[in-house]
Design a protein around this motif. Structure first.
Motif, PDB file in Angstrom:
ATOM      1  N   MET A  19       0.890  -1.162   0.000  1.00  0.00           N
ATOM      2  CA  MET A  19       0.000   0.000   0.000  1.00  0.00           C
ATOM      3  C   MET A  19       0.926   1.210   0.000  1.00  0.00           C
ATOM      4  O   MET A  19       1.891   1.253   0.763  1.00  0.00           O
ATOM      5  CB  MET A  19      -0.886  -0.005   1.245  1.00  0.00           C
ATOM      6  CG  MET A  19      -1.809   1.180   1.370  1.00  0.00           C
ATOM      7  SD  MET A  19      -3.408   0.985   0.562  1.00  0.00           S
ATOM      8  CE  MET A  19      -4.195  -0.249   1.572  1.00  0.00           C
ATOM      9  N   PHE A  20       0.649   2.162  -0.862  1.00  0.00           N
ATOM     10  CA  PHE A  20       1.453   3.372  -0.856  1.00  0.00           C
ATOM     11  C   PHE A  20       0.602   4.565  -1.259  1.00  0.00           C
ATOM     12  O   PHE A  20      -0.496   4.427  -1.772  1.00  0.00           O
ATOM     13  CB  PHE A  20       2.696   3.241  -1.745  1.00  0.00           C
ATOM     14  CG  PHE A  20       2.420   3.111  -3.213  1.00  0.00           C
ATOM     15  CD1 PHE A  20       2.519   4.200  -4.047  1.00  0.00           C
ATOM     16  CD2 PHE A  20       2.080   1.882  -3.759  1.00  0.00           C
ATOM     17  CE1 PHE A  20       2.282   4.081  -5.409  1.00  0.00           C
ATOM     18  CE2 PHE A  20       1.841   1.749  -5.122  1.00  0.00           C
ATOM     19  CZ  PHE A  20       1.940   2.856  -5.942  1.00  0.00           C
ATOM     20  N   LYS A  21       1.138   5.746  -0.964  1.00  0.00           N
ATOM     21  CA  LYS A  21       0.455   7.005  -1.268  1.00  0.00           C
ATOM     22  C   LYS A  21       1.061   7.564  -2.548  1.00  0.00           C
ATOM     23  O   LYS A  21       2.268   7.713  -2.645  1.00  0.00           O
ATOM     24  CB  LYS A  21       0.676   7.985  -0.117  1.00  0.00           C
ATOM     25  CG  LYS A  21      -0.259   9.144  -0.124  1.00  0.00           C
ATOM     26  CD  LYS A  21      -1.342   8.867   0.861  1.00  0.00           C
ATOM     27  CE  LYS A  21      -2.259  10.026   1.104  1.00  0.00           C
ATOM     28  NZ  LYS A  21      -3.474   9.573   1.710  1.00  0.00           N
ATOM     29  N   LEU A  22       0.218   7.856  -3.525  1.00  0.00           N
ATOM     30  CA  LEU A  22       0.670   8.405  -4.792  1.00  0.00           C
ATOM     31  C   LEU A  22      -0.285   9.510  -5.207  1.00  0.00           C
ATOM     32  O   LEU A  22      -1.481   9.270  -5.373  1.00  0.00           O
ATOM     33  CB  LEU A  22       0.712   7.306  -5.867  1.00  0.00           C
ATOM     34  CG  LEU A  22       1.168   7.732  -7.257  1.00  0.00           C
ATOM     35  CD1 LEU A  22       2.625   8.183  -7.229  1.00  0.00           C
ATOM     36  CD2 LEU A  22       0.991   6.583  -8.242  1.00  0.00           C
ATOM     37  N   ASP A  23       0.225  10.714  -5.331  1.00  0.00           N
ATOM     38  CA  ASP A  23      -0.592  11.871  -5.715  1.00  0.00           C
ATOM     39  C   ASP A  23      -1.842  12.008  -4.845  1.00  0.00           C
ATOM     40  O   ASP A  23      -2.941  12.262  -5.341  1.00  0.00           O
ATOM     41  CB  ASP A  23      -0.988  11.780  -7.195  1.00  0.00           C
ATOM     42  CG  ASP A  23       0.206  11.881  -8.130  1.00  0.00           C
ATOM     43  OD1 ASP A  23       1.206  12.517  -7.731  1.00  0.00           O
ATOM     44  OD2 ASP A  23       0.146  11.328  -9.234  1.00  0.00           O
ATOM     45  N   CYS A  35       5.836 -10.059  -8.192  1.00  0.00           N
ATOM     46  CA  CYS A  35       5.989  -9.686  -9.603  1.00  0.00           C
ATOM     47  C   CYS A  35       7.466  -9.384  -9.873  1.00  0.00           C
ATOM     48  O   CYS A  35       8.013  -8.399  -9.372  1.00  0.00           O
ATOM     49  CB  CYS A  35       5.119  -8.472  -9.909  1.00  0.00           C
ATOM     50  SG  CYS A  35       5.359  -7.820 -11.567  1.00  0.00           S
ATOM     51  N   ALA A  36       8.114 -10.229 -10.669  1.00  0.00           N
ATOM     52  CA  ALA A  36       9.540 -10.080 -10.945  1.00  0.00           C
ATOM     53  C   ALA A  36       9.855  -8.844 -11.774  1.00  0.00           C
ATOM     54  O   ALA A  36      10.937  -8.266 -11.650  1.00  0.00           O
ATOM     55  CB  ALA A  36      10.055 -11.330 -11.659  1.00  0.00           C
ATOM     56  N   ASP A  37       8.933  -8.414 -12.613  1.00  0.00           N
ATOM     57  CA  ASP A  37       9.176  -7.271 -13.503  1.00  0.00           C
ATOM     58  C   ASP A  37       8.648  -5.944 -12.971  1.00  0.00           C
ATOM     59  O   ASP A  37       8.796  -4.909 -13.630  1.00  0.00           O
ATOM     60  CB  ASP A  37       8.524  -7.533 -14.875  1.00  0.00           C
ATOM     61  CG  ASP A  37       9.100  -8.767 -15.549  1.00  0.00           C
ATOM     62  OD1 ASP A  37      10.307  -9.014 -15.372  1.00  0.00           O
ATOM     63  OD2 ASP A  37       8.336  -9.472 -16.222  1.00  0.00           O
ATOM     64  N   CYS A  38       8.031  -5.966 -11.810  1.00  0.00           N
ATOM     65  CA  CYS A  38       7.403  -4.752 -11.275  1.00  0.00           C
ATOM     66  C   CYS A  38       8.376  -3.973 -10.393  1.00  0.00           C
ATOM     67  O   CYS A  38       9.101  -4.555  -9.585  1.00  0.00           O
ATOM     68  CB  CYS A  38       6.163  -5.114 -10.458  1.00  0.00           C
ATOM     69  SG  CYS A  38       4.923  -5.989 -11.425  1.00  0.00           S
ATOM     70  N   LEU A  39       8.384  -2.676 -10.555  1.00  0.00           N
ATOM     71  CA  LEU A  39       9.213  -1.811  -9.718  1.00  0.00           C
ATOM     72  C   LEU A  39       8.592  -1.658  -8.342  1.00  0.00           C
ATOM     73  O   LEU A  39       7.368  -1.620  -8.197  1.00  0.00           O
ATOM     74  CB  LEU A  39       9.343  -0.429 -10.360  1.00  0.00           C
ATOM     75  CG  LEU A  39      10.083  -0.357 -11.689  1.00  0.00           C
ATOM     76  CD1 LEU A  39      10.006   1.061 -12.241  1.00  0.00           C
ATOM     77  CD2 LEU A  39      11.528  -0.781 -11.517  1.00  0.00           C
ATOM     78  N   LEU A  40       9.441  -1.549  -7.338  1.00  0.00           N
ATOM     79  CA  LEU A  40       8.960  -1.284  -5.987  1.00  0.00           C
ATOM     80  C   LEU A  40       8.908   0.221  -5.771  1.00  0.00           C
ATOM     81  O   LEU A  40       9.833   0.933  -6.174  1.00  0.00           O
ATOM     82  CB  LEU A  40       9.877  -1.920  -4.946  1.00  0.00           C
ATOM     83  CG  LEU A  40       9.833  -3.438  -4.860  1.00  0.00           C
ATOM     84  CD1 LEU A  40      10.866  -3.944  -3.859  1.00  0.00           C
ATOM     85  CD2 LEU A  40       8.449  -3.924  -4.476  1.00  0.00           C
ATOM     86  N   PRO A  41       7.836   0.727  -5.153  1.00  0.00           N
ATOM     87  CA  PRO A  41       7.778   2.173  -4.891  1.00  0.00           C
ATOM     88  C   PRO A  41       8.813   2.573  -3.837  1.00  0.00           C
ATOM     89  O   PRO A  41       9.307   1.740  -3.083  1.00  0.00           O
ATOM     90  CB  PRO A  41       6.356   2.383  -4.371  1.00  0.00           C
ATOM     91  CG  PRO A  41       5.860   1.048  -3.990  1.00  0.00           C
ATOM     92  CD  PRO A  41       6.646   0.029  -4.706  1.00  0.00           C
ATOM     93  N   ASN A  42       9.116   3.834  -3.796  1.00  0.00           N
ATOM     94  CA  ASN A  42      10.020   4.394  -2.802  1.00  0.00           C
ATOM     95  C   ASN A  42       9.524   4.016  -1.399  1.00  0.00           C
ATOM     96  O   ASN A  42       8.343   4.133  -1.091  1.00  0.00           O
ATOM     97  CB  ASN A  42      10.045   5.924  -2.970  1.00  0.00           C
ATOM     98  CG  ASN A  42      10.965   6.610  -2.002  1.00  0.00           C
ATOM     99  OD1 ASN A  42      11.010   6.309  -0.823  1.00  0.00           O
ATOM    100  ND2 ASN A  42      11.712   7.567  -2.530  1.00  0.00           N
TER     101      ASN A  42
END
Length: 194
Positions: A19-23, A35-42
């Motif tokens: 869970m993350f906050k985006l905009d 997910c091997a190809d998915c970026l992790l959020p900051n």
């Protein structure tokens, strides 16, 4: 995801979900870590139950000054104000992550909506995780700051999240009492901190 659903979702989510906050939006990503190809959020953007879990003796302030306050409020609350928040329904929910250390109870600092000569008392009932063994009924006769102490039975299995339900016997709006404003909220109790 609305703020009021963040803690209930996190309390049941597996470790691979994020869970993350985006905009300004809370975004839930089920099984994202798998997910091997998915970026992790900051890491700073991540919202976790541990980041929202209070430490022992730490107060949660339910005001607009606390940027995390809305995460703890479930259904039945009005908007956050500079001093706290009013209930605005026949029942209101507070969601609190269970502290890691054993606790004997919780103190809620509240102010009941009682108006001399117009609304003489406010009756509230409190349940923890809907369990009847944690039921309390409290009658307030004054509109003064009060502390509700909720003892926690050691036998009660709280899991990751404690859901405190405050039922208001007869919520009423200031407008219907004709106390000089157009406030139509169905007030019962104001929550200051826990």
């Amino acid at each position: 995801v609305e703020d009021s659903f963040v803690l209930p979702i996190l309390s049941k989510a597996n470790n691979d979900s994020l869970m993350f906050k985006l905009d300004g939006m809370n975004v839930f990503l089920p099984n994202w870590r798998k997910c091997a190809d998915c970026l992790l959020p900051n890491e700073n953007l991540l919202i976790t139950i541990n980041k929202l879990r209070p430490t022992l003796q730490e107060k949660i302030i339910f005001s607009s000054a606390n940027k995390n306050a809305s995460y703890y409020l479930g259904q039945g609350w009005s908007w956050l104000e500079g001093w706290g928040v009013w209930s605005d329904a026949a029942s209101s929910i507070i969601n609190l992550p269970v502290p890691k250390n054993k606790i004997n109870g919780i103190n809620l600092r509240v102010k009941p909506f009682v108006v001399t000569g117009k609304k003489q008392e406010q009756v509230v009932e409190i349940f923890i995780n809907e369990a009847p063994i944690t039921y309390q009924k409290i009658v307030f006769n004054e509109s003064t700051l009060s502390t509700i102490t909720i003892p926690l039975d050691a036998k009660l299995n709280l899991g990751n999240l404690m859901s405190i339900k405050i039922s208001i016997e007869k919520p009423i709006s200031p407008r219907s009492l004709q106390i000089g404003n157009d406030d139509d909220r169905k007030l019962g109790i104001a929550l200051i901190d826990a």
